[in-house]
Design a protein around this motif. Structure first.
Motif, PDB file in Angstrom:
ATOM      1  N   VAL A 138      80.038 -20.817  54.786  1.00 11.00           N
ATOM      2  CA  VAL A 138      80.713 -21.961  54.360  1.00 11.00           C
ATOM      3  C   VAL A 138      80.623 -22.343  52.891  1.00 11.00           C
ATOM      4  O   VAL A 138      81.738 -22.399  52.133  1.00 11.00           O
ATOM      5  CB  VAL A 138      79.782 -23.154  55.027  1.00 11.00           C
ATOM      6  CG1 VAL A 138      80.196 -24.359  54.470  1.00 11.00           C
ATOM      7  CG2 VAL A 138      80.076 -22.938  56.481  1.00 11.00           C
ATOM      8  N   GLY A 192      82.062 -27.600  70.466  1.00 14.56           N
ATOM      9  CA  GLY A 192      82.509 -26.997  69.081  1.00 14.56           C
ATOM     10  C   GLY A 192      83.799 -27.121  68.685  1.00 14.56           C
ATOM     11  O   GLY A 192      84.167 -26.667  67.714  1.00 14.56           O
ATOM     12  N   ASN A 193      84.592 -27.816  69.554  1.00 16.29           N
ATOM     13  CA  ASN A 193      86.132 -27.787  69.428  1.00 16.29           C
ATOM     14  C   ASN A 193      86.505 -29.297  69.221  1.00 16.29           C
ATOM     15  O   ASN A 193      86.450 -30.023  70.255  1.00 16.29           O
ATOM     16  CB  ASN A 193      86.877 -27.015  70.452  1.00 16.29           C
ATOM     17  CG  ASN A 193      86.531 -25.662  70.436  1.00 16.29           C
ATOM     18  OD1 ASN A 193      85.545 -25.283  70.699  1.00 16.29           O
ATOM     19  ND2 ASN A 193      87.551 -24.699  69.745  1.00 16.29           N
ATOM     20  N   LEU A 194      87.091 -29.782  68.144  1.00 21.32           N
ATOM     21  CA  LEU A 194      87.356 -30.950  67.968  1.00 21.32           C
ATOM     22  C   LEU A 194      89.066 -31.311  68.124  1.00 21.32           C
ATOM     23  O   LEU A 194      89.726 -30.320  67.767  1.00 21.32           O
ATOM     24  CB  LEU A 194      86.920 -31.482  66.398  1.00 21.32           C
ATOM     25  CG  LEU A 194      85.751 -31.145  66.150  1.00 21.32           C
ATOM     26  CD1 LEU A 194      85.609 -31.679  64.545  1.00 21.32           C
ATOM     27  CD2 LEU A 194      84.568 -32.200  66.788  1.00 21.32           C
ATOM     28  N   GLY A 210      87.679 -24.991  58.097  1.00 23.28           N
ATOM     29  CA  GLY A 210      87.200 -23.714  57.186  1.00 23.28           C
ATOM     30  C   GLY A 210      85.581 -23.758  57.043  1.00 23.28           C
ATOM     31  O   GLY A 210      85.228 -23.203  56.081  1.00 23.28           O
ATOM     32  N   GLU A 211      84.878 -24.405  57.916  1.00 23.22           N
ATOM     33  CA  GLU A 211      83.484 -24.608  57.543  1.00 23.22           C
ATOM     34  C   GLU A 211      82.825 -24.435  58.801  1.00 23.22           C
ATOM     35  O   GLU A 211      81.637 -24.905  58.930  1.00 23.22           O
ATOM     36  CB  GLU A 211      83.067 -25.469  56.606  1.00 23.22           C
ATOM     37  CG  GLU A 211      83.599 -26.844  56.808  1.00 23.22           C
ATOM     38  CD  GLU A 211      82.894 -27.701  55.603  1.00 23.22           C
ATOM     39  OE1 GLU A 211      82.301 -28.804  56.031  1.00 23.22           O
ATOM     40  OE2 GLU A 211      83.183 -27.218  54.365  1.00 23.22           O
ATOM     41  N   GLY A 212      83.529 -23.988  60.079  1.00 21.81           N
ATOM     42  CA  GLY A 212      82.881 -23.823  61.174  1.00 21.81           C
ATOM     43  C   GLY A 212      82.472 -25.092  62.166  1.00 21.81           C
ATOM     44  O   GLY A 212      81.629 -24.938  63.063  1.00 21.81           O
ATOM     45  N   GLU A 213      83.145 -26.152  61.603  1.00 26.31           N
ATOM     46  CA  GLU A 213      82.772 -27.400  62.232  1.00 26.31           C
ATOM     47  C   GLU A 213      84.001 -27.728  63.329  1.00 26.31           C
ATOM     48  O   GLU A 213      83.607 -28.382  64.480  1.00 26.31           O
ATOM     49  CB  GLU A 213      82.853 -28.641  61.245  1.00 26.31           C
ATOM     50  CG  GLU A 213      81.884 -28.551  60.270  1.00 26.31           C
ATOM     51  CD  GLU A 213      80.791 -29.594  60.647  1.00 26.31           C
ATOM     52  OE1 GLU A 213      80.709 -30.088  61.610  1.00 26.31           O
ATOM     53  OE2 GLU A 213      79.606 -29.552  59.762  1.00 26.31           O
ATOM     54  N   CYS A 214      85.050 -27.527  63.369  1.00 26.20           N
ATOM     55  CA  CYS A 214      86.207 -27.989  64.323  1.00 26.20           C
ATOM     56  C   CYS A 214      86.710 -27.143  65.191  1.00 26.20           C
ATOM     57  O   CYS A 214      87.224 -27.365  66.153  1.00 26.20           O
ATOM     58  CB  CYS A 214      87.336 -28.358  63.343  1.00 26.20           C
ATOM     59  SG  CYS A 214      88.462 -27.014  62.738  1.00 26.20           S
ATOM     60  N   ALA A 237      77.285 -25.523  67.633  1.00 25.82           N
ATOM     61  CA  ALA A 237      77.789 -25.596  68.908  1.00 25.82           C
ATOM     62  C   ALA A 237      77.906 -24.041  69.306  1.00 25.82           C
ATOM     63  O   ALA A 237      77.317 -23.210  68.659  1.00 25.82           O
ATOM     64  CB  ALA A 237      79.311 -26.216  69.164  1.00 25.82           C
ATOM     65  N   GLN A 283      77.381 -29.917  66.806  1.00 24.73           N
ATOM     66  CA  GLN A 283      77.517 -29.734  65.437  1.00 24.73           C
ATOM     67  C   GLN A 283      77.051 -30.621  64.439  1.00 24.73           C
ATOM     68  O   GLN A 283      77.293 -30.347  63.334  1.00 24.73           O
ATOM     69  CB  GLN A 283      79.315 -29.883  65.303  1.00 24.73           C
ATOM     70  CG  GLN A 283      80.120 -28.892  66.163  1.00 24.73           C
ATOM     71  CD  GLN A 283      80.090 -27.558  65.690  1.00 24.73           C
ATOM     72  OE1 GLN A 283      79.044 -26.989  65.498  1.00 24.73           O
ATOM     73  NE2 GLN A 283      81.090 -26.951  65.507  1.00 24.73           N
ATOM     74  N   ILE A 320      78.604 -21.216  67.114  1.00 23.79           N
ATOM     75  CA  ILE A 320      77.617 -20.948  66.094  1.00 23.79           C
ATOM     76  C   ILE A 320      76.367 -20.256  66.667  1.00 23.79           C
ATOM     77  O   ILE A 320      76.069 -19.343  66.162  1.00 23.79           O
ATOM     78  CB  ILE A 320      77.242 -22.468  65.387  1.00 23.79           C
ATOM     79  CG1 ILE A 320      78.359 -22.911  64.644  1.00 23.79           C
ATOM     80  CG2 ILE A 320      76.034 -21.980  64.427  1.00 23.79           C
ATOM     81  CD1 ILE A 320      78.771 -22.383  63.534  1.00 23.79           C
TER      82      ILE A 320
END
Lengths: 285, 157
Positions: free
Chosen positions: A40, B134-136, B44-48, A104, A193, A107
Motif C-alpha cells: 500500500v 471485501g468487494n465494494l 489500489g490499496e486492497g480496500e475495494c 476481508a 476491511q 487479505i
C-alpha cells in the motif's frame, strides 16, 4: 501508481538459511512477506525503501504445528490458515476471531501473522489476542535463534526488539487451561476491511465463584498493543457475584494512552474501552 | 535501475510470460502486459476488491501482489470464466438477477463469488455476504449480487 518498480531491487532466497545469511550482510533490505501492508505505501510512493528481501517462498515459515501445550505458527502462515486450524479453533478462539476481523477474505488469504507483527501497527487485530494468550516470538539470525515474550516485542510506535540481522520466524502460543472463557471484539466503522478504532481481547478462568485468572489486552489505544495490567490486578481473585466494575473501568484508564486520529478520538476510545471491558466481563462470567 | 525478470504464469489455462520489474504490481502486468482489462483498479490499496483475481486457488487483490511473488503461479481472471463464448453459471446468474449496474465492481464480485462457490459455499446469505465483504459496489447493488451468488449455488450445487 506512484511507486517506482523500476528503481526497486528484490532478493529472493530459496531457504531460510539463505535468507538469514543475506540479511546478515544486508540489514537495510526490507523483509517482504505477503505484501498486504507494504504494497500500500509502496504503490503510493510513500515507502522510502527500494530494496526488498522477498520471504514469500520460504516454506519453512508457512506451517502451523500443534503440540500438547502450545501451537507454533510459522511467521508466514496466513490469517486464513490460522482461522481454519482445528486446534486454534478449539483452544485459541480469540486468534480465530482476530484473523477473521482482519481485512476481508482476499487479505486473509495473503496476509501473514509474522508480517503483521513486524509491520507493527498498534491498530492490528491479532496482537491483543496474542498478548492475552501470552505468546512468544522467535527471532532468528545467523547467530542463532532466541525466544522473547511477545509482550516485549514492540518497543515503541512501529519499533521492535529485533536486531538488524534478525527475522521473526515463529510465534508460539501456549494453550490456556481448558474451562476458561474467551472474548474478542473489534470496533470499526464496518465489519470487514475497517481498521480498528479500538479492540479488546480477554481470557478469564472462573473457579469456585471467583475470577481465578484474568488477562486483558487492547489494540489501537496506545503506541503499541497493550496488556491491561492495572485492570487485571483490580479484577483478579474478585468474587464473580460482585466484580468491582467501576474500579476496573477506572484502572483500565491507566493502562491506555489513546490519541485523536483520523479513525477516532481519544475521548471515544477511553469511553468505549471501558464499555468493552464491561461487555467482556459480562461474557467472561 | 532494477533488472527485469521473466515472469511466467498459467493465465486462464494458457501459458503466458512477460518481462517485468520484480516489484511491478500483478494488476499492472495483467492489464498492461497481457491486455486483460477485465480486472479493474479501484482504490489500489486492497480496500475495494475491484482487482480481485484467484491466484493458486486463493482470492487475492492483484494490486497488492508484486510480480516476483506470482512467479510460476496459476491465475484466474474474469476473462477465464466464460468458455468458448458461453458465460459460466455465475455470470448467467448475475445477468438474470441484475447483479451488475455500472459494472465496475462486477469482475471483482464475480471472482469473489467464484471463489466462494469453489470452496463449496455459500451455505446461506450470511456466508455470501461475508465472502463478498471485501468487494465494494458504489452503486450499492449488494442485494442483487448476493441473490445471484446464492442462485448460482442453488442451481449448480
Amino acid at each position: 501508481m506512484r511507486g517506482q518498480p523500476s528503481a526497486c531491487e528484490v532478493h529472493t532466497p530459496e531457504t531460510l538459511a539463505g535468507a538469514l545469511a543475506f540479511r546478515a550482510g544486508n540489514p537495510d533490505w526490507r523483509p517482504l512477506a505477503g505484501g498486504t501492508d507494504l504494497m500500500v505505501p509502496f504503490a503510493a510512493g510513500r515507502l522510502g525503501d527500494q530494496r526488498f528481501l522477498n520471504l514469500w517462498g520460504l516454506r519453512e515459515l508457512k506451517g502451523i504445528l500443534a503440540s500438547e501445550d502450545a501451537v507454533l505458527i510459522g511467521a508466514l502462515a496466513s490469517y486464513r490458515a490460522i482461522a481454519a486450524h482445528p486446534v486454534i479453533q478449539a483452544r485459541l478462539p480469540n486468534l480465530v476471531a482476530s484473523a477473521r476481523a482482519t481485512g476481508a477474505l482476499a487479505i486473509q488469504g495473503r496476509g501473514t501473522l509474522g508480517g503483521n507483527l513486524v509491520n507493527g501497527s498498534p491498530a492490528a487485530d491479532s496482537p491483543p489476542s496474542l498478548l492475552v494468550y501470552e505468546a512468544e516470538v522467535e527471532l532468528a539470525s545467523v547467530r542463532g535463534g532466541r525466544w522473547i515474550p511477545y509482550a516485549a516485542f514492540h518497543t515503541g510506535y512501529r519499533a521492535n526488539a529485533m536486531a538488524p540481522d534478525e527475522l521473526l520466524t515463529c510465534i508460539r502460543v501456549p494453550l490456556p487451561p481448558e474451562g476458561g472463557v474467551h472474548y474478542f471484539r473489534k470496533v470499526g466503522t464496518r465489519q470487514a476491511q475497517a481498521i480498528a478504532k479500538l479492540s479488546l481481547a480477554g481470557w478469564a478462568l472462573p473457579r469456585q465463584g471467583r475470577l481465578a485468572e484474568i488477562r486483558l489486552a487492547l489494540g489501537s489505544v496506545a503506541p503499541v498493543p497493550v496488556r491491561a495490567l492495572h485492570a487485571e490486578t483490580v479484577l483478579r481473585g474478585a468474587p464473580l457475584s460482585a466484580l468491582p466494575l467501576s474500579a476496573a473501568r477506572e484502572a483500565l484508564q491507566a493502562d491506555i494512552a489513546p490519541i485523536d486520529d483520523l479513525r477516532s478520538s481519544a475521548r471515544y476510545r477511553r469511553r468505549v474501552a471501558g464499555n468493552l471491558l464491561e461487555e467482556a466481563l459480562a461474557a467472561l462470567i | 535501475m532494477a533488472e527485469k525478470i521473466l515472469l511466467w504464469m498459467t493465465v486462464n489455462g494458457e501459458a503466458r510470460s512477460a518481462e517485468v520489474f520484480p516489484m511491478a504490481r500483478l494488476l499492472d502486468v495483467i492489464r498492461e502486459d497481457w491486455g486483460l482489462t477485465g480486472t479493474k483498479e479501484g482504490c489500489g490499496e486492497g480496500e475495494c476488491g475491484a482487482c480481485s483475481v484467484i491466484l493458486d486457488g486463493v482470492l487475492v487483490n492483484a494490486c497488492l501482489i508484486p510480480a516476483v511473488q506470482a512467479q510460476g503461479g496459476e491465475l484466474l481472471t474474469v476473462e477465464g470464466l466464460a468458455r468458448k463464448g458461453e458465460l459460466d453459471p455465475l455470470q448467467e446468474a448475475f445477468l438474470h438477477h441484475g447483479g451488475a449496474q455500472c459494472g465496475f465492481c462486477t469482475p471483482g464480485m464475480l471472482m469473489a463469488g467464484t471463489h466462494l462457490l469453489a470452496q463449496g459455499g455459500p451455505g446461506d446469505e450470511a456466508e455470501a455476504r461475508a465472502g463478498l465483504a471485501g468487494n465494494l459496489c458504489r452503486c450499492t447493488g449488494y442485494n442483487r449480487i448476493v441473490d445471484a451468488v446464492l442462485a448460482a449455488r442453488r442451481e449448480h450445487p
